[in-house]
Design a protein around this motif. Sequence first.
Motif, PDB file in Angstrom:
ATOM      1  N   HIS A   1      39.676  -9.565  23.395  1.00  0.00           N
ATOM      2  CA  HIS A   1      40.244 -10.672  24.166  1.00  0.00           C
ATOM      3  C   HIS A   1      40.095 -11.959  23.372  1.00  0.00           C
ATOM      4  CE1 HIS A   1      40.318  -7.926  27.548  1.00  0.00           C
ATOM      5  NE2 HIS A   1      39.047  -7.656  27.320  1.00  0.00           N
TER       6      HIS A   1
ATOM      7  N   ASN B   1      40.468 -15.337  27.314  1.00  0.00           N
ATOM      8  CA  ASN B   1      39.790 -15.276  28.603  1.00  0.00           C
ATOM      9  C   ASN B   1      38.818 -16.419  28.827  1.00  0.00           C
ATOM     10  OD1 ASN B   1      41.121 -12.853  28.602  1.00  0.00           O
ATOM     11  ND2 ASN B   1      39.378 -11.628  29.190  1.00  0.00           N
TER      12      ASN B   1
ATOM     13  N   ASP C   1      45.367 -10.700  23.977  1.00  0.00           N
ATOM     14  CA  ASP C   1      44.650  -9.420  24.017  1.00  0.00           C
ATOM     15  C   ASP C   1      45.291  -8.459  23.031  1.00  0.00           C
ATOM     16  OD1 ASP C   1      42.898  -9.842  26.473  1.00  0.00           O
ATOM     17  OD2 ASP C   1      44.888 -10.196  27.312  1.00  0.00           O
TER      18      ASP C   1
ATOM     19  N   GLN D   1      34.790 -10.985  23.108  1.00  0.00           N
ATOM     20  CA  GLN D   1      35.452 -12.269  23.288  1.00  0.00           C
ATOM     21  C   GLN D   1      35.727 -13.000  21.977  1.00  0.00           C
ATOM     22  OE1 GLN D   1      36.455 -13.511  26.399  1.00  0.00           O
ATOM     23  NE2 GLN D   1      37.565 -14.911  25.089  1.00  0.00           N
TER      24      GLN D   1
END
Length: 160
Positions: free
Chosen positions: A83, A86, A74, A40
């Motif tokens: 990512h 998200n 992404d 992330q």
Amino acid sequence: ENAAKVKAEAEAKAYAEQSFAECQAMCAADNECCNIDIVQGSNQRLSCLQACTMVRGGVTQDDCDAECADVKCDRTVNGVTYHHCNYPGCGDVPAHKDSFGDKFQPAPYECAARWGTDDDSCKKGCKNGARDFAEWKQFMKELEEKEAEKKAAAEKAAAE
């Protein structure tokens, strides 16, 4: 043949874990957040940790820097998907705190970028990924010693 494959996989895993820990330490020293996992990022950009581990995984620093300029949610580089948009975001970024509730893991410093990542975060990660960790640790140690000497001198001067 099978034993060699198992050994190679174990060595690759150990290298990846070592690289992750080294990148995490260097990014933390730069007050970079989104520093918990490589999956992330935030703010449509690669985090310092993502960029650093990408370089450690074989991407050149120049190619990494080029990825920093590419703002998107992404991306897949060398078979790894990263990512940057998200929900709920990064678990160590105060701006994302409400999304995590009890699972929020605040960084022990103020994040360099309000939303966890920005262009500088990514570029620092690319640079860190290309660094020799032992040399970096020595540099940081010397820097801390110089800062301590300056502080002691200032305190001595103030006492006189």
